[in-house]
Design a protein around this motif. Structure first.
Motif, PDB file in Angstrom:
ATOM      1  N   GLY A  97       0.931  -1.309  -0.047  1.00  0.00           N
ATOM      2  CA  GLY A  97      -0.065  -0.063  -0.054  1.00  0.00           C
ATOM      3  C   GLY A  97       0.862   1.312   0.259  1.00  0.00           C
ATOM      4  O   GLY A  97       0.742   2.121  -0.577  1.00  0.00           O
ATOM      5  N   MET A  98       2.031   1.326   0.803  1.00  0.00           N
ATOM      6  CA  MET A  98       3.054   2.289   1.073  1.00  0.00           C
ATOM      7  C   MET A  98       3.599   2.559  -0.623  1.00  0.00           C
ATOM      8  O   MET A  98       3.618   3.795  -0.909  1.00  0.00           O
ATOM      9  N   ARG A  99       4.026   1.482  -1.258  1.00  0.00           N
ATOM     10  CA  ARG A  99       4.618   1.712  -2.620  1.00  0.00           C
ATOM     11  C   ARG A  99       3.339   2.321  -3.543  1.00  0.00           C
ATOM     12  O   ARG A  99       3.896   3.053  -4.329  1.00  0.00           O
ATOM     13  N   LYS A 100       2.220   1.630  -3.456  1.00  0.00           N
ATOM     14  CA  LYS A 100       1.378   2.292  -4.288  1.00  0.00           C
ATOM     15  C   LYS A 100       0.936   3.897  -4.191  1.00  0.00           C
ATOM     16  O   LYS A 100       0.921   4.653  -5.253  1.00  0.00           O
ATOM     17  N   ALA A 101       0.914   4.092  -2.885  1.00  0.00           N
ATOM     18  CA  ALA A 101       0.730   5.473  -2.669  1.00  0.00           C
ATOM     19  C   ALA A 101       1.747   6.266  -3.090  1.00  0.00           C
ATOM     20  O   ALA A 101       1.477   7.346  -3.683  1.00  0.00           O
ATOM     21  N   PHE A 102       2.951   5.980  -2.729  1.00  0.00           N
ATOM     22  CA  PHE A 102       4.116   6.812  -3.063  1.00  0.00           C
ATOM     23  C   PHE A 102       4.265   6.905  -4.733  1.00  0.00           C
ATOM     24  O   PHE A 102       4.498   8.053  -5.312  1.00  0.00           O
ATOM     25  N   SER A 103       3.804   6.041  -5.334  1.00  0.00           N
ATOM     26  CA  SER A 103       3.701   5.746  -6.890  1.00  0.00           C
ATOM     27  C   SER A 103       2.769   6.701  -7.449  1.00  0.00           C
ATOM     28  O   SER A 103       3.102   7.967  -8.249  1.00  0.00           O
ATOM     29  N   THR A 104       1.367   6.702  -6.943  1.00  0.00           N
ATOM     30  CA  THR A 104       0.577   7.552  -7.737  1.00  0.00           C
ATOM     31  C   THR A 104       0.523   9.074  -7.090  1.00  0.00           C
ATOM     32  O   THR A 104       0.648  10.152  -7.763  1.00  0.00           O
ATOM     33  N   CYS A 105       1.093   9.188  -5.953  1.00  0.00           N
ATOM     34  CA  CYS A 105       1.344  10.532  -5.223  1.00  0.00           C
ATOM     35  C   CYS A 105       2.543  11.143  -6.070  1.00  0.00           C
ATOM     36  O   CYS A 105       2.589  12.461  -6.137  1.00  0.00           O
ATOM     37  N   GLY A 106       3.643  10.334  -6.022  1.00  0.00           N
ATOM     38  CA  GLY A 106       4.729  10.946  -6.624  1.00  0.00           C
ATOM     39  C   GLY A 106       4.695  11.631  -7.998  1.00  0.00           C
ATOM     40  O   GLY A 106       5.237  12.644  -8.287  1.00  0.00           O
ATOM     41  N   ALA A 107       3.823  10.838  -8.879  1.00  0.00           N
ATOM     42  CA  ALA A 107       3.638  11.404 -10.134  1.00  0.00           C
ATOM     43  C   ALA A 107       2.871  12.643 -10.143  1.00  0.00           C
ATOM     44  O   ALA A 107       3.443  13.637 -10.837  1.00  0.00           O
ATOM     45  N   HIS A 108       1.900  12.946  -9.172  1.00  0.00           N
ATOM     46  CA  HIS A 108       1.158  14.218  -9.070  1.00  0.00           C
ATOM     47  C   HIS A 108       2.059  15.312  -8.556  1.00  0.00           C
ATOM     48  O   HIS A 108       2.122  16.360  -9.034  1.00  0.00           O
ATOM     49  N   LEU A 109       2.971  14.988  -7.426  1.00  0.00           N
ATOM     50  CA  LEU A 109       3.646  16.071  -6.823  1.00  0.00           C
ATOM     51  C   LEU A 109       4.828  16.287  -7.999  1.00  0.00           C
ATOM     52  O   LEU A 109       5.166  17.673  -7.982  1.00  0.00           O
ATOM     53  N   LEU A 110       5.209  15.577  -8.623  1.00  0.00           N
ATOM     54  CA  LEU A 110       6.124  15.951  -9.609  1.00  0.00           C
ATOM     55  C   LEU A 110       5.460  16.899 -10.951  1.00  0.00           C
ATOM     56  O   LEU A 110       6.266  17.986 -11.169  1.00  0.00           O
ATOM     57  N   SER A 111       4.397  16.679 -11.289  1.00  0.00           N
ATOM     58  CA  SER A 111       3.681  17.394 -12.157  1.00  0.00           C
ATOM     59  C   SER A 111       3.328  18.725 -11.733  1.00  0.00           C
ATOM     60  O   SER A 111       3.613  19.644 -12.324  1.00  0.00           O
ATOM     61  N   VAL A 112       2.788  18.921 -10.309  1.00  0.00           N
ATOM     62  CA  VAL A 112       2.652  20.050  -9.673  1.00  0.00           C
ATOM     63  C   VAL A 112       3.832  21.045  -9.567  1.00  0.00           C
ATOM     64  O   VAL A 112       3.877  22.102  -9.641  1.00  0.00           O
ATOM     65  N   SER A 113       5.088  20.361  -8.888  1.00  0.00           N
ATOM     66  CA  SER A 113       6.338  21.038  -9.013  1.00  0.00           C
ATOM     67  C   SER A 113       6.781  21.762 -10.178  1.00  0.00           C
ATOM     68  O   SER A 113       7.101  22.869 -10.140  1.00  0.00           O
ATOM     69  N   LEU A 114       6.761  21.031 -11.220  1.00  0.00           N
ATOM     70  CA  LEU A 114       7.122  21.294 -12.755  1.00  0.00           C
ATOM     71  C   LEU A 114       6.420  22.473 -12.880  1.00  0.00           C
ATOM     72  O   LEU A 114       6.488  23.481 -13.736  1.00  0.00           O
ATOM     73  N   TYR A 115       4.988  22.489 -12.638  1.00  0.00           N
ATOM     74  CA  TYR A 115       3.872  23.642 -13.259  1.00  0.00           C
ATOM     75  C   TYR A 115       4.329  24.881 -12.545  1.00  0.00           C
ATOM     76  O   TYR A 115       3.988  25.950 -12.959  1.00  0.00           O
ATOM     77  N   TYR A 116       4.014  24.578 -10.983  1.00  0.00           N
ATOM     78  CA  TYR A 116       3.931  25.749 -10.219  1.00  0.00           C
ATOM     79  C   TYR A 116       5.310  26.363 -10.097  1.00  0.00           C
ATOM     80  O   TYR A 116       5.548  27.794  -9.598  1.00  0.00           O
ATOM     81  N   GLY A 117       6.375  25.684 -10.024  1.00  0.00           N
ATOM     82  CA  GLY A 117       7.769  26.379 -10.029  1.00  0.00           C
ATOM     83  C   GLY A 117       8.009  27.499 -10.640  1.00  0.00           C
ATOM     84  O   GLY A 117       8.249  28.506 -10.423  1.00  0.00           O
ATOM     85  N   PRO A 118       7.936  27.368 -12.035  1.00  0.00           N
ATOM     86  CA  PRO A 118       8.071  28.581 -12.982  1.00  0.00           C
ATOM     87  C   PRO A 118       7.095  29.524 -12.548  1.00  0.00           C
ATOM     88  O   PRO A 118       7.508  30.796 -12.469  1.00  0.00           O
TER      89      PRO A 118
END
Length: 309
Positions: A233-254
């Motif tokens: 469950g931990m791996r699955k949560a990190f996988s789905t949330c990690g993708a979203h956090l990466l997308s958010v960081s790339l968009y909001y950073g600039p």
């Protein structure tokens, strides 16, 4: 008498991406390929979600809408940028500029709200898994996504209305590769103080609201993940949330960086590079980020390919 003699600007000239003449064709081909991959990748993802009933759940409804908004954002900016790489004049009429600006604000603002909805969806799915089907229904998800588009439209109407109060009578050179609010305010011959105030209030509020929603949601998610005993469950949560956090960081950073540094010619160049990143590069990365590590998406793709082969 002074007003009568003022020449009203009817078209603007983009400075565009400043580069050596020998780089124009390679840059055109590079960004053209990126745009094709953006459109094909995002529409393929939308088509996949549409065709597979197993993906008709809130998480993938959000993902499909994000893919649509990314394509819209890129299509607002990239085709015109590609033409300007080859065109010496780099002209755009006043009305075309206003249409492009409106489309840009709607799509960029909607993306902020959609990312916030996706964060809330992951919060409910991970922190309240037993109540998830009751709380985050398809109906609620659809309502939140519709509100995201409505919010983007209202935000664009506000800024467009305040832009029409300005006069453009001397300078017509936009130091950018598309019509954005700050480059337009810089060349206005009317005092743009009210526009800057509206930009600070509305754009600032939207960014603070969406970022806070994402941060609060993922703070709760992180605590839940750290207290979970299931390694799977931990791996699955990190996988789905990690993708979203990466997308958010790339968009909001600039986006955040663009509004915190002082105005200067160097800052204009930085803004152009950052704008290029979140209007052209991010839309091509999102389908890759969300698809490659998502077993359900890959599984659905394999099923459809097997049926058609």
């Amino acid at each position: 008498m002074e007003k009568e003699n003022t020449t009203v600007v009817t078209e603007f000239v983009f400075t565009g991406l400043i580069c050596q003449p020998q780089w124009k064709i390679p840059l055109f081909l590079f960004f053209f390929v990126i745009y094709l991959v953006t459109v094909l990748g995002n529409f393929s993802l939308i088509g996949l979600i549409w065709k597979d009933p197993h993906l008709h759940i809130p998480m993938y409804l959000c993902l499909g809408n994000l893919a649509f908004v990314d394509t819209w954002l890129s299509s607002t900016v990239t085709p015109n940028m590609l033409l300007n790489l080859l065109d010496k004049n780099k002209l755009i009429s006043f009305s075309e500029c206003m249409i492009q600006f409106f489309s840009f604000v709607v799509s960029a603002t909607t993306e902020c709200f959609v990312l916030a909805v996706m964060a809330y969806d992951r919060y409910v799915a991970i922190c309240k898994p037993l109540l998830y089907p009751v709380i985050m229904t398809n109906k609620l998800c659809t309502q939140l996504l519709v509100l995201s588009f409505v919010g983007g439209f209202i935000h664009a109407v506000i800024h467009e209305s305040f832009l029409f109060r300005l006069a453009f009578c001397k300078l017509n050179k936009i130091y950018h590769f598309y019509c954005d609010v700050i480059p337009l305010l810089k060349i206005s011959c009317t005092d743009p103080s009210l526009n800057y105030l509206m930009l600070f209030i509305f754009s600032g509020s939207i960014q603070v609201f969406s970022i806070m929603t994402i941060l609060i949601s993922y703070t709760f998610v992180l605590f839940t993940i750290l207290t979970t005993k299931s390694e799977k469950g931990m791996r699955k949560a990190f996988s789905t949330c990690g993708a979203h956090l990466l997308s958010v960081s790339l968009y909001y950073g600039p986006l955040l960086f663009m509004y915190v540094h002082p105005a200067s010619s160097q800052a204009d160049d930085q803004d152009m590079i950052l704008s290029l990143f979140y209007t052209v590069i991010i839309p091509v990365l999102n389908p890759i980020i969300y698809s490659l590590r998502n077993k359900q998406v890959i599984g659905s793709l394999k099923k459809i390919l097997k049926r058609n082969v």
